[in-house]
Write a protein that holds these residues in place. Structure first.
Motif, PDB file in Angstrom:
ATOM      1  N   TYR A  48      19.065   1.498  -9.842  1.00 55.55           N
ATOM      2  CA  TYR A  48      17.980   2.455  -9.646  1.00 55.55           C
ATOM      3  C   TYR A  48      17.932   2.895  -8.177  1.00 55.55           C
ATOM      4  N   GLU A  49      17.984   1.918  -7.276  1.00 55.41           N
ATOM      5  CA  GLU A  49      17.902   2.248  -5.856  1.00 55.41           C
ATOM      6  C   GLU A  49      19.118   3.041  -5.381  1.00 55.41           C
ATOM      7  N   VAL A  50      20.296   2.668  -5.838  1.00 58.60           N
ATOM      8  CA  VAL A  50      21.511   3.384  -5.435  1.00 58.60           C
ATOM      9  C   VAL A  50      21.464   4.825  -5.937  1.00 58.60           C
ATOM     10  N   LEU A  51      21.075   5.007  -7.203  1.00 55.33           N
ATOM     11  CA  LEU A  51      21.095   6.340  -7.816  1.00 55.33           C
ATOM     12  C   LEU A  51      19.969   7.252  -7.347  1.00 55.33           C
ATOM     13  N   THR A  52      18.801   6.679  -7.043  1.00 56.33           N
ATOM     14  CA  THR A  52      17.658   7.523  -6.673  1.00 56.33           C
ATOM     15  C   THR A  52      17.416   7.579  -5.173  1.00 56.33           C
ATOM     16  N   GLY A  53      17.902   6.582  -4.452  1.00 53.36           N
ATOM     17  CA  GLY A  53      17.612   6.501  -3.026  1.00 53.36           C
ATOM     18  C   GLY A  53      16.211   5.984  -2.739  1.00 53.36           C
ATOM     19  N   ALA A  54      15.457   5.671  -3.781  1.00 51.50           N
ATOM     20  CA  ALA A  54      14.088   5.173  -3.634  1.00 51.50           C
ATOM     21  C   ALA A  54      14.087   3.644  -3.705  1.00 51.50           C
ATOM     22  N   ARG A  55      13.173   3.037  -2.990  1.00 49.94           N
ATOM     23  CA  ARG A  55      13.018   1.583  -3.036  1.00 49.94           C
ATOM     24  C   ARG A  55      12.157   1.214  -4.240  1.00 49.94           C
ATOM     25  N   HIS A  56      12.643   0.308  -5.040  1.00 44.38           N
ATOM     26  CA  HIS A  56      11.877  -0.136  -6.200  1.00 44.38           C
ATOM     27  C   HIS A  56      10.862  -1.187  -5.757  1.00 44.38           C
ATOM     28  N   PRO A  57       9.613  -1.064  -6.184  1.00 44.14           N
ATOM     29  CA  PRO A  57       8.578  -2.010  -5.731  1.00 44.14           C
ATOM     30  C   PRO A  57       8.822  -3.459  -6.151  1.00 44.14           C
ATOM     31  N   LEU A  58       9.537  -3.688  -7.239  1.00 43.62           N
ATOM     32  CA  LEU A  58       9.786  -5.070  -7.656  1.00 43.62           C
ATOM     33  C   LEU A  58      10.708  -5.818  -6.698  1.00 43.62           C
ATOM     34  N   LEU A  59      11.445  -5.078  -5.862  1.00 43.79           N
ATOM     35  CA  LEU A  59      12.354  -5.726  -4.913  1.00 43.79           C
ATOM     36  C   LEU A  59      11.732  -5.921  -3.532  1.00 43.79           C
ATOM     37  N   ARG A  60      10.481  -5.528  -3.376  1.00 45.42           N
ATOM     38  CA  ARG A  60       9.807  -5.565  -2.066  1.00 45.42           C
ATOM     39  C   ARG A  60       9.952  -6.914  -1.356  1.00 45.42           C
ATOM     40  N   ASP A  61       9.729  -8.005  -2.054  1.00 45.08           N
ATOM     41  CA  ASP A  61       9.755  -9.329  -1.419  1.00 45.08           C
ATOM     42  C   ASP A  61      11.156  -9.896  -1.221  1.00 45.08           C
ATOM     43  N   PHE A  62      12.172  -9.159  -1.660  1.00 45.42           N
ATOM     44  CA  PHE A  62      13.529  -9.690  -1.625  1.00 45.42           C
ATOM     45  C   PHE A  62      14.466  -8.891  -0.713  1.00 45.42           C
ATOM     46  N   ARG A  63      13.920  -8.053   0.136  1.00 46.01           N
ATOM     47  CA  ARG A  63      14.707  -7.191   1.016  1.00 46.01           C
ATOM     48  C   ARG A  63      15.458  -7.997   2.068  1.00 46.01           C
ATOM     49  N   PRO A  64      16.673  -7.574   2.408  1.00 46.76           N
ATOM     50  CA  PRO A  64      17.455  -8.292   3.420  1.00 46.76           C
ATOM     51  C   PRO A  64      16.799  -8.286   4.800  1.00 46.76           C
ATOM     52  N   GLU A  65      15.985  -7.283   5.105  1.00 44.33           N
ATOM     53  CA  GLU A  65      15.398  -7.227   6.449  1.00 44.33           C
ATOM     54  C   GLU A  65      14.406  -8.349   6.720  1.00 44.33           C
ATOM     55  N   ARG A  66      14.060  -9.129   5.695  1.00 47.65           N
ATOM     56  CA  ARG A  66      13.152 -10.236   5.965  1.00 47.65           C
ATOM     57  C   ARG A  66      13.818 -11.281   6.862  1.00 47.65           C
ATOM     58  N   PHE A  67      15.143 -11.207   6.982  1.00 48.86           N
ATOM     59  CA  PHE A  67      15.874 -12.139   7.856  1.00 48.86           C
ATOM     60  C   PHE A  67      16.144 -11.549   9.236  1.00 48.86           C
ATOM     61  N   ALA A  68      15.763 -10.299   9.448  1.00 51.99           N
ATOM     62  CA  ALA A  68      16.003  -9.646  10.737  1.00 51.99           C
ATOM     63  C   ALA A  68      15.184 -10.342  11.831  1.00 51.99           C
ATOM     64  N   THR A  69      15.768 -10.416  12.995  1.00 52.66           N
ATOM     65  CA  THR A  69      15.062 -11.036  14.133  1.00 52.66           C
ATOM     66  C   THR A  69      14.755  -9.964  15.171  1.00 52.66           C
ATOM     67  N   GLY A  70      13.620 -10.149  15.834  1.00 53.37           N
ATOM     68  CA  GLY A  70      13.131  -9.368  16.939  1.00 53.37           C
ATOM     69  C   GLY A  70      13.303  -7.961  16.927  1.00 53.37           C
TER      70      GLY A  70
END
Length: 131
Positions: free
Chosen positions: A109-131
């Motif tokens: 869904y995200e690849v085809l639409t370019g939109a972020r799906h709300p069910l994936l909100r808590d699982f985004r890779p940026e949660r590991f980003a620092t500073g």
């Protein structure tokens, strides 16, 4: 009550007798980073899987490989586009067997639409980003 397991086969009701990591103590990690296990343990795992089917079903492993599980630091799956690399989507989890279908659907869904799906909100890779 019988369950279903792929291709419409019925599975027998089975209570797990032990956890899913009982074989881990038998895995040998070599100096080059590769892993091995005595084939007897693989056969035992396949026999346990065979027992889940109703009737006389004998499964055989066509092939198998060992390696480390990808478990993120917080234990949760990682899904979504990398903010620092637009167009690069990641999807990994140690729960691939249980999350594979929904993870694939939501990632597609995200690849085809370019939109972020709300069910994936808590699982985004940026949660590991620092500073």
């Amino acid at each position: 009550m019988l369950g279903r397991l792929g291709h419409g086969r019925e599975t027998a009701p089975v209570e797990p007798e032990r956890g899913d990591s009982w074989y881990e103590e038998h895995i040998v990690e070599h100096d080059d980073g590769s892993c091995s296990i005595d084939e007897a343990y693989v056969k035992e795992l396949v026999a346990e899987a065979s027992a889940l089917f109703q009737g006389e079903v004998s499964l055989q492993a066509a092939s198998w490989r060992l390696g480390r599980k990808p478990i993120p630091g917080d234990g949760e799956p990682v899904f979504g586009e990398l903010e620092s690399v637009p167009g690069c989507h990641v999807a990994f989890t140690h729960s691939g067997a249980t999350l594979g279908l929904i993870a694939g659907e939501l990632t597609a869904y995200e690849v085809l639409t370019g939109a972020r799906h709300p069910l994936l909100r808590d699982f985004r890779p940026e949660r590991f980003a620092t500073g």
